[in-house]
Design a protein around this motif. Structure first.
Motif, PDB file in Angstrom:
ATOM      1  N   MET A 277      13.692   0.586   5.017  1.00  0.00           N
ATOM      2  CA  MET A 277      12.562   0.854   4.136  1.00  0.00           C
ATOM      3  C   MET A 277      11.390   0.020   4.656  1.00  0.00           C
ATOM      4  O   MET A 277      11.491  -1.202   4.741  1.00  0.00           O
ATOM      5  N   THR A 278      10.317   0.684   5.040  1.00  0.00           N
ATOM      6  CA  THR A 278       9.158   0.002   5.616  1.00  0.00           C
ATOM      7  C   THR A 278       7.983   0.064   4.651  1.00  0.00           C
ATOM      8  O   THR A 278       7.607   1.142   4.186  1.00  0.00           O
ATOM      9  N   GLY A 279       7.410  -1.082   4.360  1.00  0.00           N
ATOM     10  CA  GLY A 279       6.233  -1.161   3.503  1.00  0.00           C
ATOM     11  C   GLY A 279       5.060  -1.725   4.283  1.00  0.00           C
ATOM     12  O   GLY A 279       5.243  -2.538   5.192  1.00  0.00           O
ATOM     13  N   TYR A 280       3.863  -1.280   3.937  1.00  0.00           N
ATOM     14  CA  TYR A 280       2.678  -1.775   4.645  1.00  0.00           C
ATOM     15  C   TYR A 280       1.647  -2.307   3.657  1.00  0.00           C
ATOM     16  O   TYR A 280       1.648  -1.984   2.474  1.00  0.00           O
ATOM     17  N   ARG A 281       0.751  -3.146   4.194  1.00  0.00           N
ATOM     18  CA  ARG A 281      -0.420  -3.617   3.461  1.00  0.00           C
ATOM     19  C   ARG A 281      -1.633  -3.495   4.370  1.00  0.00           C
ATOM     20  O   ARG A 281      -1.505  -3.556   5.600  1.00  0.00           O
TER      21      ARG A 281
ATOM     22  N   VAL B  72       9.871  -4.827   6.548  1.00  0.00           N
ATOM     23  CA  VAL B  72      10.954  -3.863   6.746  1.00  0.00           C
ATOM     24  C   VAL B  72      12.243  -4.410   6.146  1.00  0.00           C
ATOM     25  O   VAL B  72      12.726  -5.478   6.548  1.00  0.00           O
ATOM     26  N   TRP B  73      12.796  -3.657   5.192  1.00  0.00           N
ATOM     27  CA  TRP B  73      14.054  -4.019   4.559  1.00  0.00           C
ATOM     28  C   TRP B  73      15.180  -3.152   5.119  1.00  0.00           C
ATOM     29  O   TRP B  73      14.992  -1.947   5.325  1.00  0.00           O
ATOM     30  N   PRO B  74      16.346  -3.731   5.334  1.00  0.00           N
ATOM     31  CA  PRO B  74      17.486  -2.900   5.708  1.00  0.00           C
ATOM     32  C   PRO B  74      17.961  -2.087   4.510  1.00  0.00           C
ATOM     33  O   PRO B  74      17.963  -2.586   3.377  1.00  0.00           O
ATOM     34  N   VAL B  75      18.305  -0.847   4.735  1.00  0.00           N
ATOM     35  CA  VAL B  75      18.894  -0.004   3.696  1.00  0.00           C
ATOM     36  C   VAL B  75      20.391   0.044   3.975  1.00  0.00           C
ATOM     37  O   VAL B  75      20.816   0.508   5.036  1.00  0.00           O
ATOM     38  N   ARG B  76      21.173  -0.457   3.046  1.00  0.00           N
ATOM     39  CA  ARG B  76      22.610  -0.599   3.274  1.00  0.00           C
ATOM     40  C   ARG B  76      23.425   0.129   2.213  1.00  0.00           C
ATOM     41  O   ARG B  76      23.008   0.240   1.063  1.00  0.00           O
ATOM     42  N   ILE B  77      24.571   0.599   2.633  1.00  0.00           N
ATOM     43  CA  ILE B  77      25.612   1.057   1.713  1.00  0.00           C
ATOM     44  C   ILE B  77      26.778   0.102   1.907  1.00  0.00           C
ATOM     45  O   ILE B  77      27.455   0.126   2.942  1.00  0.00           O
ATOM     46  N   GLY B  78      26.987  -0.766   0.935  1.00  0.00           N
ATOM     47  CA  GLY B  78      27.967  -1.821   1.117  1.00  0.00           C
ATOM     48  C   GLY B  78      27.482  -2.765   2.204  1.00  0.00           C
ATOM     49  O   GLY B  78      26.361  -3.245   2.187  1.00  0.00           O
ATOM     50  N   ALA B  79      28.350  -2.994   3.203  1.00  0.00           N
ATOM     51  CA  ALA B  79      27.993  -3.884   4.306  1.00  0.00           C
ATOM     52  C   ALA B  79      27.403  -3.138   5.490  1.00  0.00           C
ATOM     53  O   ALA B  79      27.016  -3.755   6.487  1.00  0.00           O
TER      54      ALA B  79
ATOM     55  N   GLY C 240       0.811  -1.209   0.000  1.00  0.00           N
ATOM     56  CA  GLY C 240       0.000   0.000   0.000  1.00  0.00           C
ATOM     57  C   GLY C 240       0.841   1.254   0.000  1.00  0.00           C
ATOM     58  O   GLY C 240       0.407   2.308  -0.474  1.00  0.00           O
ATOM     59  N   GLY C 241       2.049   1.162   0.538  1.00  0.00           N
ATOM     60  CA  GLY C 241       2.946   2.312   0.577  1.00  0.00           C
ATOM     61  C   GLY C 241       4.268   1.933   1.203  1.00  0.00           C
ATOM     62  O   GLY C 241       4.390   0.887   1.850  1.00  0.00           O
ATOM     63  N   ILE C 242       5.280   2.785   0.993  1.00  0.00           N
ATOM     64  CA  ILE C 242       6.599   2.554   1.573  1.00  0.00           C
ATOM     65  C   ILE C 242       7.185   3.880   2.042  1.00  0.00           C
ATOM     66  O   ILE C 242       6.848   4.953   1.529  1.00  0.00           O
ATOM     67  N   ALA C 243       8.073   3.785   3.030  1.00  0.00           N
ATOM     68  CA  ALA C 243       8.788   4.948   3.536  1.00  0.00           C
ATOM     69  C   ALA C 243      10.221   4.551   3.829  1.00  0.00           C
ATOM     70  O   ALA C 243      10.488   3.412   4.238  1.00  0.00           O
ATOM     71  N   VAL C 244      11.133   5.483   3.641  1.00  0.00           N
ATOM     72  CA  VAL C 244      12.554   5.234   3.878  1.00  0.00           C
ATOM     73  C   VAL C 244      13.069   6.203   4.926  1.00  0.00           C
ATOM     74  O   VAL C 244      12.834   7.413   4.835  1.00  0.00           O
ATOM     75  N   ALA C 245      13.736   5.659   5.932  1.00  0.00           N
ATOM     76  CA  ALA C 245      14.355   6.477   6.977  1.00  0.00           C
ATOM     77  C   ALA C 245      15.830   6.133   7.060  1.00  0.00           C
ATOM     78  O   ALA C 245      16.204   4.954   7.049  1.00  0.00           O
ATOM     79  N   LEU C 246      16.647   7.169   7.116  1.00  0.00           N
ATOM     80  CA  LEU C 246      18.083   6.995   7.328  1.00  0.00           C
ATOM     81  C   LEU C 246      18.424   7.623   8.667  1.00  0.00           C
ATOM     82  O   LEU C 246      18.289   8.840   8.835  1.00  0.00           O
ATOM     83  N   GLY C 247      18.849   6.791   9.620  1.00  0.00           N
ATOM     84  CA  GLY C 247      19.080   7.308  10.959  1.00  0.00           C
ATOM     85  C   GLY C 247      17.784   7.864  11.523  1.00  0.00           C
ATOM     86  O   GLY C 247      16.758   7.191  11.538  1.00  0.00           O
ATOM     87  N   GLN C 248      17.804   9.124  11.930  1.00  0.00           N
ATOM     88  CA  GLN C 248      16.605   9.765  12.464  1.00  0.00           C
ATOM     89  C   GLN C 248      15.892  10.613  11.419  1.00  0.00           C
ATOM     90  O   GLN C 248      14.960  11.344  11.742  1.00  0.00           O
ATOM     91  N   GLU C 249      16.306  10.520  10.159  1.00  0.00           N
ATOM     92  CA  GLU C 249      15.709  11.317   9.093  1.00  0.00           C
ATOM     93  C   GLU C 249      14.734  10.495   8.263  1.00  0.00           C
ATOM     94  O   GLU C 249      15.072   9.412   7.780  1.00  0.00           O
ATOM     95  N   LEU C 250      13.530  11.007   8.097  1.00  0.00           N
ATOM     96  CA  LEU C 250      12.578  10.463   7.129  1.00  0.00           C
ATOM     97  C   LEU C 250      12.881  11.149   5.801  1.00  0.00           C
ATOM     98  O   LEU C 250      12.719  12.366   5.669  1.00  0.00           O
TER      99      LEU C 250
END
Length: 223
Positions: free
Chosen positions: A121-125, A108-115, A35-45
């Protein structure tokens, strides 16, 4: 005909404005069966497809509860296909709020740069049920693509002043939250950590989003 994830990964222009970025992430959510997704890096949406996905991220940040807060403990995506069963005991406040929003499943998927994991990234239904193995794998591709885009367009120096919607930039949706935290810290004579806790508490008690609460603090509408 809706686009495939592969087609979408090749279609995000470097100079996309806010409307284009929102449209792209909405299409990604649809392609993944979400239904939707959102990405947060650290404390930033930094990116979201709709107000519901933004509100879910807001709740996790305000309450300190939710699957996105602990996804670093998992090697891959954290799938909660039946939210009521999964969260009621572990995170009762978050589960209750998510239920009020009509959320039935979270992924919820981990957002990674390299390792290194830099966010989620959180998706909902709105219906109970799992994603397919292909959808879970493609979700990770979307998360990786978003991470690369965000880091390539992260505002630096005076770029932050361009404001939401600036072409090619990444909007820091919690910039006002950090500003309001500093305002409260100085006004109340408390640490930044305590000021942020008080801001979170006000947001939860009022039912407003964290950004709206921060805005009222900055405008000195709250003592």
């Amino acid at each position: 005909m809706s686009s495939t994830v592969g087609e979408l990964l090749d279609s995000l222009p470097a100079a996309a404005d806010q409307e284009q970025r929102r449209g792209w992430v909405v299409a990604c959510a649809q392609a993944l069966g979400l239904g939707g997704i959102a990405v947060a890096l650290g404390q930033e949406l930094v990116w979201f497809s709709d107000e519901t996905s933004a509100r879910l991220e807001d709740l996790q940040f305000v309450l300190g509860q939710g699957p996105g807060k602990f996804v670093h403990d998992e090697a891959e995506v954290r799938a909660l296909p039946d939210l009521g069963r999964s969260l009621a005991q572990q995170w009762p406040q978050f589960a209750a709020e998510a239920e009020e929003l009509g959320i039935a499943a979270l992924f919820v998927w981990p957002v990674r740069i390299g390792a290194v994991q830099v966010g989620t990234m959180t998706g909902y239904r709105r219906t109970v049920g799992p994603l397919t193995g292909q959808q879970l794998a493609q979700g990770q591709l979307v998360a990786d693509a978003l991470a690369q885009y965000v880091l390539s367009h992260w505002p630096a120096g005076t770029d932050v002043g361009n404001g939401p919607g600036h072409v090619g930039a990444v909007d820091l949706h919690r910039a006002e939250v950090h500003h309001a935290t500093g305002v409260l810290s100085e006004r109340l004579g408390v640490s930044l950590a305590e000021a942020l806790d008080r801001l979170r508490a006000r947001a939860y008690a009022s039912g407003l989003s964290l950004s709206d609460t921060a805005h009222t603090v900055i405008r000195q509408e709250l003592p």
